[in-house]
Design a protein around this motif. Structure first.
Motif, PDB file in Angstrom:
ATOM      1  N   TYR A 102       0.856  -1.181   0.000  1.00  0.00           N
ATOM      2  CA  TYR A 102       0.000   0.000   0.000  1.00  0.00           C
ATOM      3  C   TYR A 102       0.889   1.226   0.000  1.00  0.00           C
ATOM      4  CZ  TYR A 102      -3.782   3.074   1.715  1.00  0.00           C
ATOM      5  OH  TYR A 102      -4.716   4.059   1.870  1.00  0.00           O
TER       6      TYR A 102
ATOM      7  N   ILE B 213       0.909   5.673  -0.221  1.00  0.00           N
ATOM      8  CA  ILE B 213       0.114   6.890  -0.073  1.00  0.00           C
ATOM      9  C   ILE B 213       0.973   8.094  -0.421  1.00  0.00           C
ATOM     10  CG2 ILE B 213      -1.329   8.273   1.474  1.00  0.00           C
ATOM     11  CD1 ILE B 213      -1.541   5.891   3.340  1.00  0.00           C
TER      12      ILE B 213
ATOM     13  N   PHE C 176       5.188  13.959   0.172  1.00  0.00           N
ATOM     14  CA  PHE C 176       5.784  12.755   0.725  1.00  0.00           C
ATOM     15  C   PHE C 176       5.109  11.528   0.140  1.00  0.00           C
ATOM     16  CE2 PHE C 176       8.314  14.412   4.170  1.00  0.00           C
ATOM     17  CZ  PHE C 176       7.693  15.587   4.543  1.00  0.00           C
TER      18      PHE C 176
ATOM     19  N   SER D 183      -4.036  -4.851   7.204  1.00  0.00           N
ATOM     20  CA  SER D 183      -4.964  -3.853   7.742  1.00  0.00           C
ATOM     21  C   SER D 183      -4.361  -3.093   8.918  1.00  0.00           C
ATOM     22  CB  SER D 183      -6.275  -4.516   8.153  1.00  0.00           C
ATOM     23  OG  SER D 183      -6.046  -5.488   9.169  1.00  0.00           O
ATOM     24  N   ASN D 184      -3.403  -3.673   9.628  1.00  0.00           N
ATOM     25  CA  ASN D 184      -2.731  -2.990  10.733  1.00  0.00           C
ATOM     26  C   ASN D 184      -1.371  -2.460  10.304  1.00  0.00           C
ATOM     27  OD1 ASN D 184      -4.783  -3.418  12.659  1.00  0.00           O
ATOM     28  ND2 ASN D 184      -4.045  -5.488  13.025  1.00  0.00           N
ATOM     29  N   TYR D 185      -1.372  -1.800   9.145  1.00  0.00           N
ATOM     30  CA  TYR D 185      -0.105  -1.362   8.575  1.00  0.00           C
ATOM     31  C   TYR D 185       0.535  -0.236   9.370  1.00  0.00           C
ATOM     32  CZ  TYR D 185      -2.752   2.524   6.483  1.00  0.00           C
ATOM     33  OH  TYR D 185      -3.536   3.633   6.278  1.00  0.00           O
ATOM     34  N   LYS D 186       1.838  -0.095   9.206  1.00  0.00           N
ATOM     35  CA  LYS D 186       2.605   1.056   9.668  1.00  0.00           C
ATOM     36  C   LYS D 186       3.249   1.698   8.454  1.00  0.00           C
ATOM     37  CE  LYS D 186       5.317  -0.928  12.630  1.00  0.00           C
ATOM     38  NZ  LYS D 186       6.443  -1.013  13.608  1.00  0.00           N
ATOM     39  N   LEU D 187       3.253   3.022   8.437  1.00  0.00           N
ATOM     40  CA  LEU D 187       3.803   3.754   7.303  1.00  0.00           C
ATOM     41  C   LEU D 187       5.275   4.060   7.496  1.00  0.00           C
ATOM     42  CD1 LEU D 187       0.945   6.340   6.609  1.00  0.00           C
ATOM     43  CD2 LEU D 187       1.528   4.333   5.243  1.00  0.00           C
TER      44      LEU D 187
ATOM     45  N   PHE E 284       7.978   6.754   5.777  1.00  0.00           N
ATOM     46  CA  PHE E 284       7.962   7.955   4.948  1.00  0.00           C
ATOM     47  C   PHE E 284       9.317   8.239   4.334  1.00  0.00           C
ATOM     48  CE2 PHE E 284       3.869   9.922   5.790  1.00  0.00           C
ATOM     49  CZ  PHE E 284       3.437   9.199   6.896  1.00  0.00           C
ATOM     50  N   GLY E 285       9.301   8.783   3.135  1.00  0.00           N
ATOM     51  CA  GLY E 285      10.487   9.357   2.542  1.00  0.00           C
ATOM     52  C   GLY E 285      10.713  10.766   3.078  1.00  0.00           C
TER      53      GLY E 285
ATOM     54  N   TYR F 130       4.002  10.920  15.472  1.00  0.00           N
ATOM     55  CA  TYR F 130       5.206  11.053  14.676  1.00  0.00           C
ATOM     56  C   TYR F 130       5.968  12.305  15.111  1.00  0.00           C
ATOM     57  CZ  TYR F 130       3.089   7.775  11.336  1.00  0.00           C
ATOM     58  OH  TYR F 130       2.514   6.688  10.729  1.00  0.00           O
TER      59      TYR F 130
ATOM     60  N   LEU G  50       8.800  11.821   8.347  1.00  0.00           N
ATOM     61  CA  LEU G  50       8.172  11.565   9.643  1.00  0.00           C
ATOM     62  C   LEU G  50       8.709  10.274  10.243  1.00  0.00           C
ATOM     63  CD1 LEU G  50       6.205  13.489   8.047  1.00  0.00           C
ATOM     64  CD2 LEU G  50       4.379  12.462   9.400  1.00  0.00           C
TER      65      LEU G  50
ATOM     66  N   GLN H 299      -3.304   0.550  18.542  1.00  0.00           N
ATOM     67  CA  GLN H 299      -4.318  -0.004  17.638  1.00  0.00           C
ATOM     68  C   GLN H 299      -5.635  -0.265  18.345  1.00  0.00           C
ATOM     69  OE1 GLN H 299      -2.144  -3.331  16.033  1.00  0.00           O
ATOM     70  NE2 GLN H 299      -1.248  -2.103  14.414  1.00  0.00           N
TER      71      GLN H 299
ATOM     72  N   ARG I 147      -6.594   6.295  12.073  1.00  0.00           N
ATOM     73  CA  ARG I 147      -7.248   5.616  10.951  1.00  0.00           C
ATOM     74  C   ARG I 147      -8.059   4.435  11.464  1.00  0.00           C
ATOM     75  NH1 ARG I 147      -5.034   0.781   9.455  1.00  0.00           N
ATOM     76  NH2 ARG I 147      -2.980   0.268  10.321  1.00  0.00           N
TER      77      ARG I 147
ATOM     78  N   ALA J 127      -8.992   0.373  10.639  1.00  0.00           N
ATOM     79  CA  ALA J 127      -8.234  -0.772  10.113  1.00  0.00           C
ATOM     80  C   ALA J 127      -8.403  -0.876   8.602  1.00  0.00           C
ATOM     81  CB  ALA J 127      -8.687  -2.064  10.788  1.00  0.00           C
ATOM     82  N   GLY J 128      -7.273  -0.929   7.912  1.00  0.00           N
ATOM     83  CA  GLY J 128      -7.295  -1.082   6.466  1.00  0.00           C
ATOM     84  C   GLY J 128      -7.606   0.165   5.691  1.00  0.00           C
TER      85      GLY J 128
END
Lengths: 113, 111
Positions: A32, A34, A89, A97-101, A103-104, B35, B43, B50, B94, B96-97
């Motif tokens: 995923y 963004i 960014f 579904s429990n993702y962590k982002l 970042f660049g 963050y 960031l 969660q 957010r 979930a998903g």
């Protein structure tokens, strides 16, 4: 290692031109992505996202392209306006579904009138 | 910014002092994040939660603490152990998903 990077730290365009902001990622497991826009002193604003089962997604004046073969992501802004001036960014997500982002560092887009 | 609020907008910390940054959301989101952003940088994740009453350390948790007693609130405390606290702090949330959205940020400065 796992990282999200940008090819150019700054981009300057003329008003009305199209802008292309690039992003490389290294983890093929990322599912995923963004793009966020951040104006000075403000929080990041969601622009558009894309999942790894897609190659292209379009929004209003923006298009995101995903090339999984070379692990490359781009944001295209059509008819760039002065209000588009900001830091952009890309963020990479793994973990379902429990993702962590991740970042660049961001690309500063400057639109000249 | 949506339904995510952060306060104060600016916060000044004296040496040795703990300060708490507020983050509230009315979006009924399960997950919340903190963050840190330094000038010209991306960031970096400090803490995330969660679910209520549960939270995990991010990449740079040292010198920070959080709590998640209510679904809509996720305060961040910058303790005296954080030797370089000057930064722009961003809260996000957010479902979930779904897409992650950010608050307007708090700028922390050291006196």
């Amino acid at each position: 290692g796992e990282s999200v990077g940008l090819h150019l730290p700054t981009l300057s365009v003329q008003e009305g031109d199209n802008s292309i902001i690039n992003c490389a990622y290294s983890n093929s497991a990322s599912d995923y992505f963004i793009w966020y826009k951040q104006e000075s002193g403000k929080g990041p604003q969601f622009i558009i996202d894309i999942r790894s089962n897609m190659d292209k997604r379009q929004g209003q004046r923006v298009t995101v392209l995903l090339n999984k073969t070379v692990k490359h992501l781009s944001l295209q802004i059509a008819a760039t306006q002065p209000g588009d001036s900001a830091v952009y960014f890309c963020a990479e997500a793994r973990g379902g579904s429990n993702y962590k982002l991740t970042f660049g560092k961001g690309t500063l887009l400057t639109v000249n009138p | 910014d949506g339904g995510i609020t952060q306060s104060p907008k600016y916060l000044f910390r004296k040496e040795g002092q703990n300060v708490t940054l507020s983050c509230e959301q009315n979006l009924n989101h399960d997950a919340m994040y903190w963050y840190r952003q330094d000038p010209g940088q991306g960031l970096r994740l400090i803490y995330y939660s969660q679910i209520v009453n549960d939270f995990q350390k991010g990449d740079i948790a040292e010198g920070y603490s959080v709590s998640r007693e209510k679904k809509e609130s996720f305060p961040l405390t910058v303790t005296s152990a954080q030797k370089n606290p000057t930064a722009f702090y961003l809260c996000a949330s957010r479902s979930a998903g779904e897409t992650q959205y950010f608050g307007p940020g708090t700028r922390l400065l050291v006196l």
